[in-house]
Design an enzyme around this catalytic site. Structure first.
Site, PDB file in Angstrom:
ATOM      1  N   GLU A 188      -0.041   5.191   3.437  1.00  0.00           N
ATOM      2  CA  GLU A 188       0.719   4.752   4.617  1.00  0.00           C
ATOM      3  C   GLU A 188       0.549   5.802   5.784  1.00  0.00           C
ATOM      4  OE1 GLU A 188       2.572   2.573   6.201  1.00  0.00           O
ATOM      5  OE2 GLU A 188       4.023   1.643   5.053  1.00  0.00           O
ATOM      6  N   ASP A 189       0.669   5.219   7.026  1.00  0.00           N
ATOM      7  CA  ASP A 189       0.701   6.253   8.086  1.00  0.00           C
ATOM      8  C   ASP A 189       1.832   6.892   8.447  1.00  0.00           C
ATOM      9  OD1 ASP A 189       1.885   3.813   8.716  1.00  0.00           O
ATOM     10  OD2 ASP A 189       1.273   3.876  10.792  1.00  0.00           O
ATOM     11  N   ASP A 225       9.490   6.024   7.640  1.00  0.00           N
ATOM     12  CA  ASP A 225      10.620   6.162   8.487  1.00  0.00           C
ATOM     13  C   ASP A 225      11.738   5.575   8.083  1.00  0.00           C
ATOM     14  OD1 ASP A 225      12.117   5.604  11.034  1.00  0.00           O
ATOM     15  OD2 ASP A 225      10.588   5.087  11.922  1.00  0.00           O
ATOM     16  N   SER A 226      12.260   4.504   7.970  1.00  0.00           N
ATOM     17  CA  SER A 226      13.550   4.042   7.218  1.00  0.00           C
ATOM     18  C   SER A 226      13.323   4.077   5.873  1.00  0.00           C
ATOM     19  CB  SER A 226      13.987   2.732   7.558  1.00  0.00           C
ATOM     20  OG  SER A 226      13.014   1.709   7.237  1.00  0.00           O
ATOM     21  N   GLY A 227      12.137   4.019   5.254  1.00  0.00           N
ATOM     22  CA  GLY A 227      11.711   4.057   3.706  1.00  0.00           C
ATOM     23  C   GLY A 227      11.723   2.469   3.115  1.00  0.00           C
ATOM     24  N   THR A 251       9.645  -0.105   3.909  1.00  0.00           N
ATOM     25  CA  THR A 251       8.491  -0.410   3.503  1.00  0.00           C
ATOM     26  C   THR A 251       7.952   0.003   2.147  1.00  0.00           C
ATOM     27  OG1 THR A 251       8.046  -0.877   5.823  1.00  0.00           O
ATOM     28  CG2 THR A 251       6.072  -0.819   4.220  1.00  0.00           C
ATOM     29  N   LEU A 252       7.876   1.313   2.178  1.00  0.00           N
ATOM     30  CA  LEU A 252       7.345   1.792   0.866  1.00  0.00           C
ATOM     31  C   LEU A 252       8.429   1.804  -0.236  1.00  0.00           C
ATOM     32  CD1 LEU A 252       5.916   5.232   2.028  1.00  0.00           C
ATOM     33  CD2 LEU A 252       5.041   3.400   0.502  1.00  0.00           C
ATOM     34  N   ASP A 281       0.764   2.931  16.694  1.00  0.00           N
ATOM     35  CA  ASP A 281       0.629   2.031  17.672  1.00  0.00           C
ATOM     36  C   ASP A 281       2.079   1.835  18.510  1.00  0.00           C
ATOM     37  OD1 ASP A 281       1.939   0.209  16.200  1.00  0.00           O
ATOM     38  OD2 ASP A 281       1.583  -1.419  17.720  1.00  0.00           O
TER      39      ASP A 281
HETATM   40  C1  PRP Z   1       5.074   1.019  10.389  1.00  0.00           C
HETATM   41  C2  PRP Z   1       4.403   2.002   9.491  1.00  0.00           C
HETATM   42  C3  PRP Z   1       4.948   1.719   8.173  1.00  0.00           C
HETATM   43  C4  PRP Z   1       6.341   1.269   8.508  1.00  0.00           C
HETATM   44  C5  PRP Z   1       7.079   2.368   7.967  1.00  0.00           C
HETATM   45  O1  PRP Z   1       4.494  -0.356  10.249  1.00  0.00           O
HETATM   46  O2  PRP Z   1       3.055   1.476   9.511  1.00  0.00           O
HETATM   47  O3  PRP Z   1       4.341   0.481   7.276  1.00  0.00           O
HETATM   48  O4  PRP Z   1       6.301   0.985   9.723  1.00  0.00           O
HETATM   49  O5  PRP Z   1       8.500   2.132   8.469  1.00  0.00           O
HETATM   50  P1  PRP Z   1       9.769   2.160   7.291  1.00  0.00           P
HETATM   51  O6  PRP Z   1       9.601   3.411   6.723  1.00  0.00           O
HETATM   52  O7  PRP Z   1      11.035   2.054   8.589  1.00  0.00           O
HETATM   53  O8  PRP Z   1       9.747   1.009   6.740  1.00  0.00           O
HETATM   54  P2  PRP Z   1       4.745  -1.323  11.568  1.00  0.00           P
HETATM   55  O9  PRP Z   1       5.735  -2.271  11.215  1.00  0.00           O
HETATM   56  O10 PRP Z   1       4.892  -0.464  12.901  1.00  0.00           O
HETATM   57  O11 PRP Z   1       3.337  -2.032  11.585  1.00  0.00           O
HETATM   58  P3  PRP Z   1       1.901  -1.656  11.807  1.00  0.00           P
HETATM   59  O12 PRP Z   1       1.523  -0.425  10.665  1.00  0.00           O
HETATM   60  O13 PRP Z   1       0.992  -2.686  11.611  1.00  0.00           O
HETATM   61  O14 PRP Z   1       1.694  -0.981  13.090  1.00  0.00           O
END
Ligand code: PRP
Length: 187
Positions: free
Chosen positions: A108-109, A112-114, A116-117, A168
């Site tokens: 992952e790049d 943030d909130s957590g 997604t992971l 982005d």
């Molecule tokens: C961003 C990033 C992670 C996610 C992390 O994706 O690449 O996948 O948010 O955030 P979280 O911890 O709050 O879940 P984004 O939705 O911006 O899409 P992208 O990677 O296509 O830019």
């Protein structure tokens, strides 16, 4: 060799938070750490990049790994009420590989909130991988809404909006070679 000119900061990019050399050094360190942790593995290591943001980090990281591995991608999307504890992430595009019995590292790049992971970890764990870890380039611990601890972290950063090196703002700035802090200009 002619040095590569860095794209100049625009007026909404307020400062370079992590420069390209610092990113390179840290990605090298992460690759060394992963090489060491998986050195006894003969096969079946797979890096799964979360699109789109991870594409540059993944491509740099995997080219510095010596341990044998394959790569794949997954795409997810956040939607709905971000105050919900779970359920605001949905799968857009799944991996092409079957992850069963594979040693999986989610790439992952940014964490943030957590959400997604957390979602991906639970989703992948249900596929019976041999092992499951995660590597994030950037971690914003102040933003966490659900507990998640990645196995490898590039940099902890403060709660500021960041772009570049895959990240982005409205699809802009992903290909900057550095991570910059951004404050959108509204005029
Ligand atoms: C961003 C990033 C992670 C996610 C992390 O994706 O690449 O996948 O948010 O955030 P979280 O911890 O709050 O879940 P984004 O939705 O911006 O899409 P992208 O990677 O296509 O830019």
């Amino acid at each position: 060799m002619t040095p590569i000119a860095l794209p100049p900061l625009t007026k909404d990019l307020v400062r370079v938070l992590i420069d390209a050399d610092t990113i390179t050094r840290r990605v090298n360190e992460l690759a060394l750490q992963i090489d060491n942790d998986y050195k006894d593995l003969k096969d079946n290591l797979i890096l799964v990049g979360v699109l789109k943001g991870s594409f540059i980090f993944l491509s740099d990281l995997c080219r510095r790994l010596n341990v044998k591995h394959s790569i794949d991608f997954i795409s997810v999307s956040s939607y709905g009420d971000s105050s919900l504890i779970t359920g605001n992430v949905r799968l857009i595009m799944d991996t092409r590989e079957n992850l069963e019995n594979k040693h999986v590292i989610i790439v992952e790049d940014i964490l943030d909130s957590g959400f997604t992971l957390d979602y991906l970890s639970r989703n992948f764990a249900a596929r019976n991988p041999a092992s499951l870890k995660s590597v994030v380039l950037l971690d914003k611990p102040e933003r966490r809404k659900i507990a998640f601890k990645p196995d490898y972290v590039g940099f902890e950063i403060p709660d500021v909006w960041v772009v570049g090196y895959g990240l982005d703002y409205a699809e802009q700035y992903r290909t900057l070679p550095y991570i910059a802090e951004m404050v959108p200009v509204t005029d």
